[in-house]
Scaffold this motif. Structure first.
Motif, short mmCIF file in Angstrom:
data_model
loop_
_atom_site.label_atom_id
_atom_site.label_comp_id
_atom_site.label_asym_id
_atom_site.label_seq_id
_atom_site.Cartn_x
_atom_site.Cartn_y
_atom_site.Cartn_z
N ILE A 146 12.27 -0.38 9.52
CA ILE A 146 11.68 0.85 8.99
C ILE A 146 11.96 0.94 7.50
CG2 ILE A 146 11.64 3.37 9.17
CD1 ILE A 146 12.78 3.06 12.01
N SER A 147 10.93 1.26 6.73
CA SER A 147 11.08 1.45 5.29
C SER A 147 10.50 2.81 4.91
CB SER A 147 10.37 0.34 4.51
OG SER A 147 10.90 -0.93 4.82
N ALA A 148 11.11 3.44 3.94
CA ALA A 148 10.63 4.72 3.42
C ALA A 148 10.43 4.59 1.91
CB ALA A 148 11.61 5.84 3.74
N MET A 149 9.38 5.22 1.41
CA MET A 149 9.05 5.11 -0.01
C MET A 149 8.72 6.48 -0.57
SD MET A 149 6.61 1.79 0.47
CE MET A 149 7.25 0.32 1.28
N GLN A 150 9.22 6.72 -1.80
CA GLN A 150 8.96 7.98 -2.49
C GLN A 150 9.16 7.77 -3.97
OE1 GLN A 150 11.55 11.19 -1.38
NE2 GLN A 150 10.37 12.75 -2.44
N ASN A 151 8.22 8.30 -4.77
CA ASN A 151 8.29 8.20 -6.24
C ASN A 151 8.45 6.77 -6.73
OD1 ASN A 151 8.17 11.05 -6.45
ND2 ASN A 151 10.38 11.21 -6.19
N THR A 192 4.19 12.04 -2.32
CA THR A 192 4.23 11.98 -0.87
C THR A 192 5.43 11.17 -0.41
OG1 THR A 192 2.75 10.05 -0.94
CG2 THR A 192 1.74 12.21 -0.61
N PHE A 193 5.65 11.21 0.90
CA PHE A 193 6.72 10.43 1.52
C PHE A 193 6.05 9.42 2.45
CE2 PHE A 193 10.04 9.46 4.57
CZ PHE A 193 11.17 9.35 3.78
N ILE A 194 6.33 8.15 2.24
CA ILE A 194 5.65 7.09 2.98
C ILE A 194 6.62 6.43 3.95
CG2 ILE A 194 4.11 5.11 2.78
CD1 ILE A 194 3.23 7.53 1.11
N ILE A 195 6.15 6.20 5.18
CA ILE A 195 6.94 5.50 6.19
C ILE A 195 6.18 4.24 6.60
CG2 ILE A 195 8.04 5.67 8.45
CD1 ILE A 195 7.85 8.75 8.13
N VAL A 196 6.88 3.11 6.57
CA VAL A 196 6.28 1.83 6.93
C VAL A 196 7.14 1.16 7.99
CG1 VAL A 196 5.51 -0.43 6.11
CG2 VAL A 196 5.36 1.56 4.59
N VAL A 197 6.48 0.70 9.06
CA VAL A 197 7.14 -0.09 10.10
C VAL A 197 6.60 -1.50 10.03
CG1 VAL A 197 7.60 -0.34 12.56
CG2 VAL A 197 7.42 1.94 11.56
N SER A 198 7.49 -2.47 9.87
CA SER A 198 7.07 -3.86 9.74
C SER A 198 6.67 -4.42 11.10
CB SER A 198 8.21 -4.69 9.14
OG SER A 198 7.87 -6.06 9.13
N GLU A 205 9.97 4.32 -5.32
CA GLU A 205 11.22 3.69 -4.90
C GLU A 205 11.17 3.42 -3.40
OE1 GLU A 205 14.43 6.13 -6.08
OE2 GLU A 205 14.04 5.91 -8.24
N THR A 206 11.82 2.33 -2.98
CA THR A 206 11.78 1.90 -1.59
C THR A 206 13.17 1.92 -0.97
OG1 THR A 206 9.92 0.44 -2.07
CG2 THR A 206 11.10 0.05 -0.02
N MET A 207 13.28 2.50 0.23
CA MET A 207 14.48 2.44 1.04
C MET A 207 14.17 1.54 2.22
SD MET A 207 15.44 6.50 0.85
CE MET A 207 13.69 6.94 0.83
N HIS A 208 14.73 0.33 2.21
CA HIS A 208 14.35 -0.69 3.19
C HIS A 208 15.37 -0.77 4.33
CE1 HIS A 208 12.43 -4.18 4.81
NE2 HIS A 208 13.47 -4.96 4.57
N ASN A 209 14.83 -1.02 5.51
CA ASN A 209 15.65 -1.24 6.72
C ASN A 209 16.61 -0.08 6.96
OD1 ASN A 209 16.61 -2.53 8.99
ND2 ASN A 209 17.99 -3.89 7.87
N ILE A 210 16.05 1.10 7.14
CA ILE A 210 16.86 2.28 7.40
C ILE A 210 16.79 2.63 8.89
CG2 ILE A 210 16.52 3.19 5.08
CD1 ILE A 210 14.44 5.08 6.19
N ALA A 243 0.83 -1.21 0.00
CA ALA A 243 0.00 0.00 0.00
C ALA A 243 0.86 1.26 0.00
CB ALA A 243 -0.93 -0.01 1.21
N GLY A 244 1.95 1.24 0.77
CA GLY A 244 2.84 2.39 0.80
C GLY A 244 3.50 2.63 -0.54
N LEU A 245 3.92 1.55 -1.19
CA LEU A 245 4.55 1.67 -2.51
C LEU A 245 3.55 2.17 -3.54
CD1 LEU A 245 7.15 1.28 -4.10
CD2 LEU A 245 6.47 -1.09 -4.51
#
Length: 294
Positions: A237-242, A225-231, A244-249, A215-217
């Protein structure tokens, strides 16, 4: 009719050239919209049937031409049924601009007289809340929007319009809270709504990504928008924008990415949309230097 040039017996006017360019641009946008999804295969299949129909009709094969003609006769309705999600996504992309909302039109007309300085958003409550949620393996989905309150998505959940705070975010995403299932939308230091429904991506994602990540992606693909997901399983912690996913930050990296999103110049966003990578890198370097000096 003013002729541009002539090819054999064909007379090409400037109107025809403009028509061809507009159709080419439209097809390119449709392909860009459906690229990476299952819909592109359906589109190619539908286009192949249409080309076969043209060939069969030119060869005067009456029986097959009649069968395919009946199918092509309801082509518009078939396109609406087959591509209803893509059409909806396209309309969302067209209508997501907020130029006429909240007096933004007058703000844009007066932009020349403004110095461009804006209030720095307080992101500490978000970072601290995400850090605590990750430490307790509590699932969370936060949508951070800079330009728009995302009323379309906010209406799918429960309206709050509350001041952003760490404790409130922790209370919302508590496993026993009725608001924890869904996304929280944050705009201008306020929680707009909770328990919101977001569009799920159609792309193939790694197996460890759950519905929150999908859903965040999907939200990052449809909106700026800037999306923050906590598993909930791993606490990562993952961040998503445009898209693209930045995983385990880490929390520090999350803070840096949020600051980068909120302080990103409009010129950089335009260059990203155009795909000018060299200009994007130059602008990103300038932004990082300004942040270091500040």
């Amino acid at each position: 009719m003013i002729l541009a040039f002539q090819i054999g017996f064909l007379d090409i006017s400037w109107k025809d050239v403009l028509d061809i360019l507009l159709v080419t641009f439209l097809l390119a946008q449709v392909y860009k919209l459906m690229k990476g999804s299952v819909a592109i295969k359906v589109f190619v299949g539908f286009l192949s049937i249409y080309l076969i129909y043209l060939v069969v009709n030119a060869l005067q094969m009456e029986l097959l031409s009649t069968i395919l003609g009946q199918f092509m006769g309801v082509g518009v309705l078939a396109v609406i049924i087959l591509f209803q999600q893509e059409i909806r996504k396209f309309l969302l992309l067209v209508g997501r601009t907020n130029i006429f909302e909240d007096r933004n039109l007058m703000k844009n007309l007066r932009f020349w007289s403004q110095n461009g300085n804006s209030k720095r958003a307080n992101i500490t409550p978000i970072v601290e809340a995400v850090k605590s949620l990750a430490g307790s393996n509590t699932g969370a989905l936060i949508v951070l929007s800079e330009d728009s309150p995302l009323k379309f998505y906010a209406e799918s959940g429960d309206a709050m319009d509350s001041l952003l705070s760490k404790r409130l975010l922790l209370a919302i995403f508590n496993k026993y809270s009725p608001l924890h299932d869904g996304a929280v939308i944050v705009h201008k230091d306020r929680i707009v709504a909770a328990r919101c429904i977001l569009p799920v991506t159609e792309r193939d994602v790694p197996a460890q990504f759950g519905l929150r990540h999908r859903a965040g992606l999907g939200m990052s693909e449809n909106t700026e928008t800037f999306i923050i997901v906590v598993s909930e399983e791993t606490g990562q912690i993952s961040a998503m924008q445009n898209g693209e996913t930045m995983h385990n930050i880490s929390a520090q990296e999350l803070r840096r990415q949020i600051n980068k999103y909120l302080n990103e110049p409009k010129e950089l966003k335009k260059e990203k949309e155009k795909g000018n990578k060299e200009k994007v890198k130059e602008t990103e370097v300038e932004v990082e230097v300004k942040e270091e000096v500040a």
